[in-house]
Structure formats: structure tokens, C-alpha cells
Motif scaffolding. Structure first.
Motif, mmCIF file in Angstrom:
data_model
loop_
_atom_site.group_PDB
_atom_site.id
_atom_site.type_symbol
_atom_site.label_atom_id
_atom_site.label_comp_id
_atom_site.label_asym_id
_atom_site.label_seq_id
_atom_site.Cartn_x
_atom_site.Cartn_y
_atom_site.Cartn_z
ATOM 1 N N LYS A 86 7.109 18.130 13.230
ATOM 2 C CA LYS A 86 8.647 16.921 13.106
ATOM 3 C C LYS A 86 8.617 16.211 14.209
ATOM 4 C CE LYS A 86 12.158 14.440 11.488
ATOM 5 N NZ LYS A 86 12.056 13.675 10.168
ATOM 6 N N ALA A 87 8.245 16.662 15.692
ATOM 7 C CA ALA A 87 7.953 16.750 16.900
ATOM 8 C C ALA A 87 7.161 15.559 17.219
ATOM 9 C CB ALA A 87 7.740 17.488 17.767
ATOM 10 N N GLN A 88 6.315 16.053 16.281
ATOM 11 C CA GLN A 88 5.166 14.540 16.861
ATOM 12 C C GLN A 88 4.818 13.721 15.424
ATOM 13 O OE1 GLN A 88 1.065 17.392 15.609
ATOM 14 N NE2 GLN A 88 1.589 17.687 17.248
ATOM 15 N N HIS A 89 5.469 13.168 14.789
ATOM 16 C CA HIS A 89 5.876 12.879 13.766
ATOM 17 C C HIS A 89 7.250 12.029 13.611
ATOM 18 C CE1 HIS A 89 1.687 12.364 12.968
ATOM 19 N NE2 HIS A 89 2.076 13.490 13.287
ATOM 20 N N PRO A 90 8.744 12.143 14.216
ATOM 21 C CA PRO A 90 10.176 12.021 14.168
ATOM 22 C C PRO A 90 9.819 11.094 12.792
ATOM 23 C CG PRO A 90 8.881 10.357 16.243
ATOM 24 C CD PRO A 90 8.135 11.821 15.775
ATOM 25 N N GLU A 91 8.976 9.635 12.445
ATOM 26 C CA GLU A 91 9.606 9.128 11.200
ATOM 27 C C GLU A 91 9.054 9.439 10.105
ATOM 28 O OE1 GLU A 91 11.479 6.279 12.747
ATOM 29 O OE2 GLU A 91 11.503 7.338 14.775
ATOM 30 N N ASN A 92 9.082 10.442 10.027
ATOM 31 C CA ASN A 92 8.767 11.152 8.696
ATOM 32 C C ASN A 92 9.235 11.826 8.503
ATOM 33 O OD1 ASN A 92 5.703 10.215 9.914
ATOM 34 N ND2 ASN A 92 5.646 9.113 8.612
ATOM 35 N N ASP A 93 8.911 11.922 6.825
ATOM 36 C CA ASP A 93 9.853 13.465 6.417
ATOM 37 C C ASP A 93 8.158 14.074 5.852
ATOM 38 O OD1 ASP A 93 12.127 12.870 5.374
ATOM 39 O OD2 ASP A 93 11.024 11.266 3.850
ATOM 40 N N VAL A 94 8.585 16.069 6.690
ATOM 41 C CA VAL A 94 8.026 16.551 6.806
ATOM 42 C C VAL A 94 7.792 17.809 5.570
ATOM 43 C CG1 VAL A 94 6.896 18.408 8.231
ATOM 44 C CG2 VAL A 94 7.477 16.302 9.227
ATOM 45 N N LYS A 95 7.114 18.173 5.435
ATOM 46 C CA LYS A 95 7.312 19.298 4.352
ATOM 47 C C LYS A 95 6.103 20.270 4.710
ATOM 48 C CE LYS A 95 6.186 21.028 -0.399
ATOM 49 N NZ LYS A 95 6.455 21.019 -2.623
ATOM 50 N N ILE A 96 6.469 21.560 4.484
ATOM 51 C CA ILE A 96 5.272 22.586 5.237
ATOM 52 C C ILE A 96 5.561 23.424 4.259
ATOM 53 C CG2 ILE A 96 5.076 24.593 6.631
ATOM 54 C CD1 ILE A 96 4.187 22.362 8.079
ATOM 55 N N THR A 97 3.950 24.425 3.508
ATOM 56 C CA THR A 97 3.709 25.122 2.495
ATOM 57 C C THR A 97 2.937 26.119 3.352
ATOM 58 O OG1 THR A 97 4.064 23.458 1.266
ATOM 59 C CG2 THR A 97 3.157 25.947 0.422
ATOM 60 N N ALA A 98 3.837 26.644 3.846
ATOM 61 C CA ALA A 98 2.946 28.416 4.345
ATOM 62 C C ALA A 98 3.301 29.419 3.304
ATOM 63 C CB ALA A 98 3.959 28.772 5.978
ATOM 64 N N TYR A 99 1.346 30.263 3.557
ATOM 65 C CA TYR A 99 1.214 31.045 2.775
ATOM 66 C C TYR A 99 1.159 32.176 2.920
ATOM 67 C CZ TYR A 99 0.307 28.096 -1.152
ATOM 68 O OH TYR A 99 0.283 27.126 -2.400
ATOM 69 N N GLU A 100 1.603 33.872 2.837
ATOM 70 C CA GLU A 100 1.089 35.314 3.461
ATOM 71 C C GLU A 100 0.543 35.552 2.609
ATOM 72 O OE1 GLU A 100 4.724 37.914 5.156
ATOM 73 O OE2 GLU A 100 4.717 38.473 3.461
ATOM 74 N N GLY A 101 -1.096 35.320 2.604
ATOM 75 C CA GLY A 101 -1.388 36.000 1.723
ATOM 76 C C GLY A 101 -1.784 35.024 0.434
ATOM 77 N N VAL A 102 -2.109 35.730 -0.554
ATOM 78 C CA VAL A 102 -2.245 35.307 -1.526
ATOM 79 C C VAL A 102 -0.710 34.807 -2.416
ATOM 80 C CG1 VAL A 102 -3.173 35.618 -4.148
ATOM 81 C CG2 VAL A 102 -4.601 35.788 -1.912
ATOM 82 N N ALA A 103 -0.507 33.927 -3.345
ATOM 83 C CA ALA A 103 0.217 32.849 -4.188
ATOM 84 C C ALA A 103 1.021 33.500 -3.761
ATOM 85 C CB ALA A 103 -0.170 34.088 -5.655
ATOM 86 N N LYS A 104 2.231 33.529 -2.566
ATOM 87 C CA LYS A 104 3.310 33.820 -2.131
ATOM 88 C C LYS A 104 3.874 33.414 -0.492
ATOM 89 C CE LYS A 104 2.975 38.296 0.151
ATOM 90 N NZ LYS A 104 1.233 38.412 0.140
ATOM 91 N N GLY A 105 4.420 32.207 -0.988
ATOM 92 C CA GLY A 105 5.181 31.942 0.836
ATOM 93 C C GLY A 105 6.184 31.476 1.109
ATOM 94 N N SER A 106 6.407 30.457 1.773
ATOM 95 C CA SER A 106 8.016 29.934 1.795
ATOM 96 C C SER A 106 7.653 28.268 2.175
ATOM 97 C CB SER A 106 8.618 30.503 3.016
ATOM 98 O OG SER A 106 9.955 29.970 3.816
ATOM 99 N N ILE A 107 8.750 27.173 1.790
ATOM 100 C CA ILE A 107 8.529 25.742 2.094
ATOM 101 C C ILE A 107 9.443 25.588 3.063
ATOM 102 C CG2 ILE A 107 8.577 23.569 0.608
ATOM 103 C CD1 ILE A 107 7.548 25.205 -1.795
ATOM 104 N N CYS A 108 9.343 24.815 3.575
ATOM 105 C CA CYS A 108 10.681 24.311 4.880
ATOM 106 C C CYS A 108 10.290 22.276 4.909
ATOM 107 C CB CYS A 108 10.132 24.834 6.233
ATOM 108 S SG CYS A 108 11.406 24.082 7.430
#
Length: 285
Positions: free
Chosen positions: A261-283
Motif C-alpha cells: 500500500k505504501a508503494q501503491h497508495p492510490e490502489n486497493d491492495v489485497k494480499i493472500t499469504a499462505y502458510e504451507g499448503v491450502a491455508k493462510g490469511s487474506i488482508c
């Protein structure tokens, strides 16, 4: 008779490589059992396969640092804890002191898929019923739809085995701006964190505070006490990234969202971070 269980479990662990250092990995376990039918007309009840064999795998290697015989360094047992001191790659350094259960020692020159398969078969077979003649294991990474990175970390606040200071994952990373996937940014972060140790700032100590190991010049040092005992490590600064957060997947997703977001302040940012296989977090940011 043959019984198979695909995707029985996932091994999330790190292994020590003389070229890459501590490599976080996540392997899906496919299992095949060959044997005679028992009195229940089964080779082995699926419930027992999932409980017993998965339990053996979890206990012997999951969330540990796996080490082969031919490391560039020394590993020593001191009763309740074991120390490691080694070099890897371009004269990088890694040292660790941890309770014995944080290590998995593989009787092979190096840790790879085949040596881990051989280790698991040798560990599992003696604990199975006599009607089972042999087992086969396949280890494989998740099919990647985006860029991924290998990382190691430790979570001192975790009640389970994630508290072990060097264990890891092979994780995909998704970055989208205004709903559109951004492969360039995914690759940028995957390259930045390839074979990295992700440390938490509040765990950092000075070299003089290390109790069981020694640091080298340009090392970063970390230590904490968790439920399983006292953990400490030293690692070359070039192979570590210190984050101002706990390195849970939720916090990693939030950290990445802030950075992008700091690099692209004008855009909506979605992060999909995985922890290994088939699980993770979205922010979102």
C-alpha cells in the motif's frame, strides 16, 4: 491388497542445506500400504491411518529442523538441548540452541525427498500391525498457481510446535491491485524472501547475550523462552529479515499489505499469504 490415502498430511518443516542454509518446506504426503486383510477385512482402518501414521509423522519431523550427516559444521547434544553451528553458501553462518525435540536427524548425506521418504518408512513400519508388508510414501509440493518462497521462523507465543525457532514452510504469495493479480509484485516479494529467516524484532538480542552458541561478525541474534524450553539462534544478516511483528501468517499478510500500500497508495491492495499448503490469511489495504 493395497490401501492408499492421498494427502494424508502435510509436513511443514525446515531442512539444513549446505548451499541454501535453513530451507522452509511444505510437502504433501501420499501413502500406500501393502498387506493382508485383518480380522476386520481391512488392511488398516482409515481412521487409524489418519490418526496413528499422521501422528508418527508429526512427532518425528513436522515443525522441526531436519539435518543430514554431511553438514558444514557441528551438532552436539548437551542432555536436554542440542546445539548447531554451521556455515553454508557464500560463507554464511547459522547457529542454534534448542530443546532436542526441535531437531530431526536424518541418517543420510543430505536431506531431500528420497532421504526423508526412507527415514519415514523406517520410522513408521515397526509401529504398524504385522499384516502390513510394506508401505510406500510420496512427498510432493503443492501445485503453485503463483510465485512462492521458502521461509523459516519461530513463534514463541505459540502453544504448539510452531514455537520451535527454526521450522518453516513453502508458501505461495498473492498480490492484487484493484482486483487484478500482479505477478511482478508477487515475484518481487518471492525473490526477496527466498530461503529467508523471518524474525520478530522483539526477539532480537546482542551476541553477548547468547548462552549456548556463538555469533560471527555480521550475524543477527535472537532468543526466547517458550513452553518447550529456551531457544536461541544466530544467522548471517544477509539471510534474515527482521519484521516489527510476530511472524504468524496473519501478521505477515498485514505487513505485506502495508508495504504494498505504501508503494501503491492510490490502489486497493489485497494480499493472500499462505502458510504451507491450502491455508493462510487474506488482508486488504
Amino acid at each position: 491388497m493395497i490401501l492408499f490415502v492421498n494427502a494424508l498430511t502435510v509436513i511443514d518443516f525446515s531442512y539444513l542445506c549446505n548451499k541454501r542454509g535453513a530451507v522452509g518446506e511444505s510437502w504433501i504426503v501420499d501413502l500406500t500400504l501393502h498387506g493382508k486383510l485383518n480380522e476386520e477385512s481391512m488392511v488398516l482402518d482409515f481412521g487409524l491411518v489418519k490418526k496413528q501414521i499422521k501422528g508418527i509423522i508429526d512427532q518425528c519431523i513436522d515443525h522441526k529442523l531436519a539435518i543430514g550427516n554431511q553438514i558444514n559444521g557441528l551438532i552436539e547434544n548437551h542432555g536436554d538441548y542440542t546445539t548447531l553451528d554451521c556455515t553454508f553458501g557464500n560463507d554464511h553462518h547459522l547457529a542454534m540452541s534448542a530443546p532436542n525435540q526441535a531437531y530431526c536427524l536424518i541418517d543420510a548425506d543430505e536431506v531431500n525427498e528420497q532421504s526423508v521418504i526412507d527415514f519415514l518408512i523406517a520410522t513408521i513400519m515397526p509401529q504398524l500391525p504385522s499384516n502390513i508388508d510394506k508401505i510406500e510414501i510420496e512427498l510432493k509440493p503443492e501445485h503453485s498457481k503463483s510465485f512462492y518462497y521458502h521461509y523459516s521462523h519461530g513463534l514463541k507465543k505459540h502453544d504448539g510446535n510452531c514455537q520451535r525457532i527454526i521450522h518453516g514452510h513453502r508458501s505461495q504469495i498473492g498480490i492484487a491491485l484493484d482486483g487484478m493479480a500482479m505477478p511482478r509484485l508477487q515475484k518481487q516479494w518471492a525473490d526477496k524472501w527466498q530461503d529467508i529467516y523471518l524474525a520478530t524484532a522483539e526477539d532480537q538480542i546482542s551476541a553477548a547475550q547468547l548462552q549456548h552458541i556463538s555469533a560471527k561478525e555480521h550475524d543477527l541474534c535472537f532468543a526466547y523462552t517458550a513452553a518447550q524450553g529456551y531457544f536461541e539462534m544466530a544467522i548471517s544478516e544477509a539471510r534474515c529479515d527482521i519484521l516489527p511483528i510476530d511472524t504468524t501468517v496473519e501478521c505477515i499478510a498485514g505487513y505485506l499489505a502495508e508495504q504494498v500500500k505504501a508503494q501503491h497508495p492510490e490502489n486497493d491492495v489485497k494480499i493472500t499469504a499462505y502458510e504451507g499448503v491450502a491455508k493462510g490469511s487474506i488482508c486488504y489495504a
